[in-house]
Design an enzyme around this catalytic site. Structure first.
Site, PDB file in Angstrom:
ATOM      1  N   ASP A 169       0.905  -1.241   0.113  1.00 41.20           N
ATOM      2  CA  ASP A 169       0.133   0.012  -0.080  1.00 41.20           C
ATOM      3  C   ASP A 169       0.809   1.279  -0.036  1.00 41.20           C
ATOM      4  O   ASP A 169       0.818   2.075   0.943  1.00 41.20           O
ATOM      5  CB  ASP A 169      -0.862  -0.017   1.120  1.00 41.20           C
ATOM      6  CG  ASP A 169      -2.040   0.957   1.113  1.00 41.20           C
ATOM      7  OD1 ASP A 169      -2.061   1.567   0.052  1.00 41.20           O
ATOM      8  OD2 ASP A 169      -2.938   1.104   1.910  1.00 41.20           O
ATOM      9  N   ASN A 239      -7.731  -1.347   7.505  1.00 36.69           N
ATOM     10  CA  ASN A 239      -7.944  -0.396   8.842  1.00 36.69           C
ATOM     11  C   ASN A 239      -8.171   1.214   8.043  1.00 36.69           C
ATOM     12  O   ASN A 239      -8.170   2.136   8.770  1.00 36.69           O
ATOM     13  CB  ASN A 239      -6.440  -0.075   9.283  1.00 36.69           C
ATOM     14  CG  ASN A 239      -5.255  -0.113   8.479  1.00 36.69           C
ATOM     15  OD1 ASN A 239      -5.379  -0.068   7.313  1.00 36.69           O
ATOM     16  ND2 ASN A 239      -4.263   0.208   9.272  1.00 36.69           N
ATOM     17  N   HIS A 240      -8.454   1.130   6.768  1.00 37.69           N
ATOM     18  CA  HIS A 240      -8.657   2.180   6.125  1.00 37.69           C
ATOM     19  C   HIS A 240     -10.164   2.765   6.735  1.00 37.69           C
ATOM     20  O   HIS A 240     -11.135   2.056   6.822  1.00 37.69           O
ATOM     21  CB  HIS A 240      -8.667   2.212   4.589  1.00 37.69           C
ATOM     22  CG  HIS A 240      -7.423   2.001   3.939  1.00 37.69           C
ATOM     23  ND1 HIS A 240      -7.330   1.558   2.820  1.00 37.69           N
ATOM     24  CD2 HIS A 240      -6.272   1.985   4.764  1.00 37.69           C
ATOM     25  CE1 HIS A 240      -5.743   1.377   2.612  1.00 37.69           C
ATOM     26  NE2 HIS A 240      -5.139   1.802   3.690  1.00 37.69           N
ATOM     27  N   PHE A 241     -10.446   4.209   6.777  1.00 37.65           N
ATOM     28  CA  PHE A 241     -11.511   4.777   6.942  1.00 37.65           C
ATOM     29  C   PHE A 241     -11.511   6.322   6.781  1.00 37.65           C
ATOM     30  O   PHE A 241     -10.513   7.010   6.158  1.00 37.65           O
ATOM     31  CB  PHE A 241     -11.704   4.776   8.489  1.00 37.65           C
ATOM     32  CG  PHE A 241     -10.576   5.399   9.319  1.00 37.65           C
ATOM     33  CD1 PHE A 241     -10.631   6.780   9.478  1.00 37.65           C
ATOM     34  CD2 PHE A 241      -9.553   4.559   9.962  1.00 37.65           C
ATOM     35  CE1 PHE A 241      -9.696   7.539  10.174  1.00 37.65           C
ATOM     36  CE2 PHE A 241      -8.569   5.367  10.644  1.00 37.65           C
ATOM     37  CZ  PHE A 241      -8.673   6.640  10.844  1.00 37.65           C
ATOM     38  N   HIS A 268      -8.179   8.238   5.888  1.00 36.87           N
ATOM     39  CA  HIS A 268      -6.924   7.253   6.011  1.00 36.87           C
ATOM     40  C   HIS A 268      -7.241   6.192   4.781  1.00 36.87           C
ATOM     41  O   HIS A 268      -8.178   5.408   4.744  1.00 36.87           O
ATOM     42  CB  HIS A 268      -6.990   6.378   7.414  1.00 36.87           C
ATOM     43  CG  HIS A 268      -5.835   5.235   7.553  1.00 36.87           C
ATOM     44  ND1 HIS A 268      -5.722   4.155   8.090  1.00 36.87           N
ATOM     45  CD2 HIS A 268      -4.835   5.150   6.598  1.00 36.87           C
ATOM     46  CE1 HIS A 268      -4.872   3.727   8.020  1.00 36.87           C
ATOM     47  NE2 HIS A 268      -4.203   3.935   7.282  1.00 36.87           N
ATOM     48  N   HIS A 457       1.879   5.969  13.807  1.00 33.03           N
ATOM     49  CA  HIS A 457       0.960   6.453  12.937  1.00 33.03           C
ATOM     50  C   HIS A 457      -0.476   6.169  13.423  1.00 33.03           C
ATOM     51  O   HIS A 457      -1.583   6.381  12.615  1.00 33.03           O
ATOM     52  CB  HIS A 457       0.968   5.794  11.579  1.00 33.03           C
ATOM     53  CG  HIS A 457       0.545   4.403  11.361  1.00 33.03           C
ATOM     54  ND1 HIS A 457       0.917   3.445  12.288  1.00 33.03           N
ATOM     55  CD2 HIS A 457      -0.129   3.847  10.146  1.00 33.03           C
ATOM     56  CE1 HIS A 457       0.187   2.413  11.945  1.00 33.03           C
ATOM     57  NE2 HIS A 457      -0.247   2.488  10.618  1.00 33.03           N
ATOM     58  N   GLY A 458      -0.449   5.444  14.653  1.00 38.02           N
ATOM     59  CA  GLY A 458      -1.850   5.298  15.062  1.00 38.02           C
ATOM     60  C   GLY A 458      -1.764   4.391  16.177  1.00 38.02           C
ATOM     61  O   GLY A 458      -0.629   4.468  16.684  1.00 38.02           O
TER      62      GLY A 458
END
Length: 544
Positions: A169, A239-241, A268, A457-458
DNA sequence: ATGTCC
């Protein structure tokens, strides 16, 4: 310590099963309770191999015959191929011991509050000390295991580029946009109404012709062709949102920053299938590392940069599609909706500049960046750039360049200006807060050397997807965890995918406060505020 | 994370 290996059928290597060899397992294959007997037992029960007789190590093709073979070749993550008599299947590859490998390369882990799994430390250390050119590695407090390489990790590499460390990604990251909504329009039950407005966001956006216009930036076109461009403007999986958040607290007094009460959109997402296609092209079998100066390295970097631009354009388009739903009265966003027909290139340009005015920050957290090394004090600290490299690093440390590989790690500086970012997001998960970070630079961290010019990053996973799915679906059986539980706290979550509900539950992640505190304790960032999501959009199935 | 992969 126990060793995890994979047992596979030599003749049909897609058939495989994991095996944990206990520390007590015996290397002598003739002995009772030997590693060999455990491997054969697994091959019989899991792979249905009736008469296993030989064992090979995948890649090298080394056959494990005597005690020394077993002792020397059994290591974590080894793949053992079990044969019923036939020869090794595959090309035997030597393991290259390259002169640029640094077996004693420093590995820094910036965590004391956040839990760190030992597998991720092993992955970080092994990667650092077996790939050529790596001179410094950092595990951020959100460090967690990946398939082979860790996530939440940074690798500074001299003269070598390692595409697999960035992953598929390429260009994935986060962007914050200002919304014109007020907090009273999204608080409490109003969040549900806002969530209802978020429709028509799943399919391809408009036509390929318009997508190509959207992919036009100051460096030209970053179109990847219709196959990949058709996903442009979609969030993707995992985990994209995209989240509608309220800035609950902010110490920022900057006009272009975030102020208390602001309603913002955090996106994200990454390069969807496109980045993966780039990785696939360059990470072929033996080729995990590319040497600076080779045509392969140059071509990879070129395609990597293009995928990064594509991913940024993707986040922009996602934001535009949300804006068309959330601010329908604003004509400039109508390009985002797919049901308004006529658009010309002038309206695209108007739209892009309006969007840019709303964009607070956009960062890549999966990428490679060529930077000066060791880092110099930011010139904002009152030092001229030319002076930095001469007087501070000149004779003592010749100024070199390294490739900073980030896999789930945010940068501390703007990649264009190289100036410190004033703020960036550290998202938790769903209802948990998103912290507003400001990178810190000081002599104590050698101006960013310690953290390899990067931050978490999270929150980082604390449970694998498989574990989260099994244990959390049990824990929340019969409950709806997609809406706020009582009171005004919590988040309306749009997630029409059953498994993802549990895989992405807050319980599957580390505590974002602990992760943030670790960054503060390490002296690499300060927390300048926080946001809480009112609506979190993962995926919608419009058919129901 | 992915128009996933043997």
């Amino acid at each position: 310590m126990a060793t995890r290996v994979t047992v596979a059928n030599n003749a049909k290597q897609s058939q495989k099963a994991p095996l944990v060899l206990p520390a007590a397992a015996i290397t002598d294959p003739a002995a009772a309770g030997s590693m060999q007997s455990l491997v054969f037992k697994t091959a019989q029960s899991k792979l249905k191999l009736k008469k296993p007789t030989r064992v090979f190590v995948k890649q090298t093709g080394q056959e494990l015959i005597n005690e020394k073979d077993w002792k020397d070749n059994i290591r974590s993550d080894a793949v053992l191929l079990v044969s019923t008599g036939e020869e090794y299947v595959g090309v035997k590859k030597e393991i290259i011991i390259h002169e640029d490998i640094n077996p004693s390369c420093p590995v820094e882990i910036l965590a004391s509050n956040a839990p760190i799994e030992s597998l991720s430390v092993t992955q970080l250390t092994t990667t650092t000390r077996t790939l050529p050119g790596i001179i410094h590695a950092v595990g951020q407090p959100d460090l967690h295991p990946g398939t082979k390489f860790p996530i939440g990790a940074v690798f500074a590499s001299y003269k070598w580029i390692h595409p697999p460390l960035i992953g598929g990604d390429i260009g994935c990251g986060m962007a914050w946009f200002q919304l014109s909504l007020s907090r009273s329009q999204v608080d409490g039950d109003k969040g549900k109404k806002v969530a209802e407005k978020l429709r028509g966001l799943e399919g391809p956006w408009r036509t390929q012709e318009l997508r190509e216009l959207w992919l036009q930036d100051k460096d030209g076109s970053c179109s990847a062709g219709e196959q990949w461009d058709s996903s442009l403007g979609t969030i993707g999986a995992g985990n994209h949102f995209a989240e509608i958040q309220v800035v609950e607290e902010s110490a920022s007094d900057l006009d272009n920053g975030l102020r208390e009460g602001d309603v913002v959109l955090l996106v994200h997402s990454g390069s969807r299938g496109y980045g993966g296609s780039v990785l696939k092209k360059y990470a072929v079998e033996s080729q995990t590392s590319l040497e600076e100066g080779t045509t392969e390295a140059a071509e990879y970097l070129k395609e990597h940069d293009k995928a990064c631009r594509w991913a940024k354009a993707n986040r922009d388009l996602i934001a535009l599609r949300f804006l068309a739903c959330l601010e329908p009265g604003n004509e400039v966003w109508q390009l985002g909706a797919s049901d308004v027909d006529h658009v010309d290139s002038a309206s695209i340009e108007r739209c892009k500049s309006a969007l840019q005015a709303r964009r607070v920050v956009d960062i890549w957290h999966n990428n490679v960046e060529r930077v000066s090394w060791p880092p110099s004090p930011p010139s904002a600290m009152g030092l001229d750039k030319a002076v930095d490299s001469l007087s501070l690093n000149g004779s003592k440390y010749p100024q070199e360049h390294v490739y900073v590989h980030r896999k789930g790690a945010a940068p501390t500086c703007d990649p264009e200006s190289h100036q410190p970012l004033t703020l960036l997001p550290l998202p938790g998960s769903r209802g948990t807060p998103t912290l507003i970070l400001q990178p810190s630079f000081s002599a104590a961290t050698s101006w960013g050397l310690k953290n390899a010019l990067s931050l978490a990053h999270g929150a980082g996973r604390s449970m694998s997807r498989a574990k989260a799915l099994s244990s959390l679906s049990q824990k929340y059986k019969g409950q709806n965890i997609l809406q706020p539980r009582g009171g005004d706290e919590g988040t309306w979550v749009i997630c029409d995918e059953k498994d993802l509900v549990f895989e992405e539950a807050p319980d599957a992640y580390k505590d974002v406060q602990a992760v943030g505190q670790d960054l503060v304790d390490a002296g690499v960032a300060t927390i300048v505020g926080w946001c809480r999501a009112r609506v979190s959009y993962k995926v919608r199935n419009e058919n129901h």
